[in-house]
Enzyme design. Structure first.
Site, PDB file in Angstrom:
ATOM      1  N   ASP A  12      40.743  50.880  35.403  1.00 21.69           N
ATOM      2  CA  ASP A  12      41.817  50.130  34.749  1.00 21.69           C
ATOM      3  C   ASP A  12      41.427  49.673  33.352  1.00 21.69           C
ATOM      4  O   ASP A  12      42.161  49.886  32.381  1.00 21.69           O
ATOM      5  CB  ASP A  12      42.214  48.916  35.593  1.00 21.69           C
ATOM      6  CG  ASP A  12      43.039  49.296  36.812  1.00 21.69           C
ATOM      7  OD1 ASP A  12      42.975  50.467  37.220  1.00 21.69           O
ATOM      8  OD2 ASP A  12      43.745  48.425  37.341  1.00 21.69           O
ATOM      9  N   ARG A  92      37.821  31.940  36.173  1.00 19.32           N
ATOM     10  CA  ARG A  92      38.657  32.472  35.093  1.00 19.32           C
ATOM     11  C   ARG A  92      38.621  31.634  33.811  1.00 19.32           C
ATOM     12  O   ARG A  92      38.555  32.192  32.715  1.00 19.32           O
ATOM     13  CB  ARG A  92      40.102  32.639  35.579  1.00 19.32           C
ATOM     14  CG  ARG A  92      40.252  33.651  36.714  1.00 19.32           C
ATOM     15  CD  ARG A  92      39.557  34.956  36.402  1.00 19.32           C
ATOM     16  NE  ARG A  92      39.837  35.988  37.379  1.00 19.32           N
ATOM     17  CZ  ARG A  92      38.915  36.650  38.060  1.00 19.32           C
ATOM     18  NH1 ARG A  92      37.627  36.355  37.887  1.00 19.32           N
ATOM     19  NH2 ARG A  92      39.246  37.602  38.908  1.00 19.32           N
ATOM     20  N   ASP A 121      45.889  35.201  37.806  1.00 18.90           N
ATOM     21  CA  ASP A 121      44.870  35.317  36.770  1.00 18.90           C
ATOM     22  C   ASP A 121      45.460  35.385  35.368  1.00 18.90           C
ATOM     23  O   ASP A 121      44.882  34.860  34.411  1.00 18.90           O
ATOM     24  CB  ASP A 121      43.993  36.542  37.036  1.00 18.90           C
ATOM     25  CG  ASP A 121      42.934  36.272  38.091  1.00 18.90           C
ATOM     26  OD1 ASP A 121      42.711  35.090  38.399  1.00 18.90           O
ATOM     27  OD2 ASP A 121      42.346  37.237  38.599  1.00 18.90           O
ATOM     28  N   SER A 177      41.728  44.966  47.872  1.00 21.81           N
ATOM     29  CA  SER A 177      41.049  44.719  46.596  1.00 21.81           C
ATOM     30  C   SER A 177      40.030  43.600  46.794  1.00 21.81           C
ATOM     31  O   SER A 177      40.194  42.738  47.662  1.00 21.81           O
ATOM     32  CB  SER A 177      42.056  44.340  45.511  1.00 21.81           C
ATOM     33  OG  SER A 177      42.630  43.077  45.778  1.00 21.81           O
TER      34      SER A 177
END
Length: 423
Positions: A12, A92, A121, A177
């Site tokens: 990605d 994050r 996110d 994931s």
């Protein structure tokens, strides 16, 4: 135009890096934050340069992550919706903070990330940027129709990389994931999207990386002690501590106090061996949908539990209850991405004040997924055995006769209400 992009070297972000360069005719600087994901970072800089980046930063942020983000959050007793230890949420703002710092140093026009338009996110990255560098543009390719049209699936991404000579290992997609850092591993999507799916079943034990299942944990309990100073864990005592540190490639002196990073690493190792810290929950995302997540947080679970035990011995009742009333608000702020918001910072100041006397030692027992309190002591303990005893109180600090008037006063409004309503 110059763009700093969050980069991991995977499919990605490799596509995003090259797509940004072409679409915006931009110079692209890659940035990878090491927050304990345990991925192989060697060669990442060369790969980013070969993919089209003009420069690549690979920064080890693990110590800062533990010291300035995980430990202050533990002080606050944070749990989102009573279960989630906020492992992804708290990483994050640190990643975004460093990305903003690089963008400012590079005099970049924008930062870019690979978060999807459905998740939390994207909000965490962009709220951090807004708080720290409001003039920086933020580019989110997955929210750009041009990007989604060009890449409706992995096949198109793989073909794009092949056409441009971008080397990516595009293995078969996992049935879920995974996101890992020093505090936890999260699993979601794919087979986990069915909330009736039993992720704890023996046939799925291969999914977990940090912990054994409680059923497979040792039959003998293990004890350890944690030392706290003003609500911060400053040290551990365990019979195999230096053996464990050696297994973890510890490079410090044996007589040195452990930093937050190494405390987390040791607790992750011990907790994982005893199946501690697994959470399976359906949570409420900030964007409005419910999502199912499975988490492994062995060290964080131990630290959270031990900290609460220390507070129980040393913290004033009303201060504790006030702080506890703010835990849902504090946790939601972290989950929703408001780490650098003034209200979170104000709450943190209250938390720090509440922790001034949270000092002492907690002894714990780990056994088959359980964390069990096995003792607490403190030089500033508020527990007085002479007052609490059911035997005669030699200090005469508590007169049981006083309870009569105390109860009468507290019962008054109940009696008045009962008379008014005809009880």
């Amino acid at each position: 135009m110059k763009i700093v992009v969050a980069y991991s070297g995977g499919l990605d972000t490799s596509v995003i890096l090259n797509w940004l360069k072409d679409t915006y005719s931009a110079e692209v600087v890659a940035f990878c934050a090491d927050v304990g994901q345990e991925e192989e970072l060697d060669g990442l800089e060369e790969k980013a340069l070969n993919t089209g980046a003009s420069r690549c930063y690979v920064d080890n942020l693990q110590e800062e992550y533990a010291r300035d983000f995980i430990f202050p959050m533990i002080q606050a007793g944070a749990l989102y919706e009573g279960q989630y230890f906020l492992g992804t949420s708290i990483a994050r703002p640190l990643i975004a903070k460093r990305m903003v710092e690089i963008a400012l140093a590079e005099e970049a026009d924008a930062i870019a990330h690979g978060a999807t338009g459905k998740g939390n996110d994207q909000i965490r990255f962009e709220l951090t940027a807004a708080a720290l560098a409001p003039r920086l543009q933020v580019i989110a390719p997955w929210r750009d129709e041009r990007f989604r049209t060009e890449f409706p699936g992995r096949a198109e991404m793989i073909a794009y990389c092949a056409d441009r000579g971008i080397n990516v290992e595009a293995s078969a997609k996992k049935p879920y994931s995974m996101d890992r850092n020093l505090l936890h591993i999260s699993y979601e999507s794919g087979i986990l999207e069915d909330p009736w799916f039993d992720a704890s079943a023996p046939e799925h034990k291969g999914m977990y990386k940090l912990s054994v299942s409680p059923e497979d944990a040792p039959d003998t309990p293990e004890y350890l002690e944690l030392n706290f100073d003003q609500g911060i864990c400053t040290g551990l005592a365990h019979p195999r501590l230096w053996e464990i540190l050696s297994e973890l490639n510890y490079n410090g002196e044996q007589d040195a106090s452990l930093t937050p990073l190494w405390i987390m690493r040791v607790l992750n190792k011990l907790g994982g061996q005893h199946g501690v810290g697994r959470v399976d929950m359906v949570e409420n995302r900030f964007v409005g949908m419910k999502s199912r997540g499975v988490y492994e947080t062995p060290g964080g679970a131990i630290l959270h539990f031990a900290h609460r035990q220390m507070e129980s011995l040393t913290m004033d009742r009303e201060v504790m209850h006030l702080r506890d009333s703010l835990i849902p608000k504090y946790s939601t702020l972290v989950y929703n991405g408001f780490w650098f918001a003034p209200e979170r910072e104000a709450l943190q100041a209250l938390v720090a004040e509440s922790q001034k006397n949270v000092t002492g030692t907690v002894r714990l027992k780990l056994y088959k997924g359980n964390i069990i309190a096995a003792g607490r002591k403190s030089p500033v303990s508020l527990y007085n055995p002479h007052i609490a005893t059911m035997e005669a109180d030699p200090t005469k600090a508590y007169n049981q006769d006083d309870a009569t008037g105390f109860i009468h006063l507290n019962a008054l409004r109940l009696k008045v209400a009962a008379e008014v309503h005809g009880a």
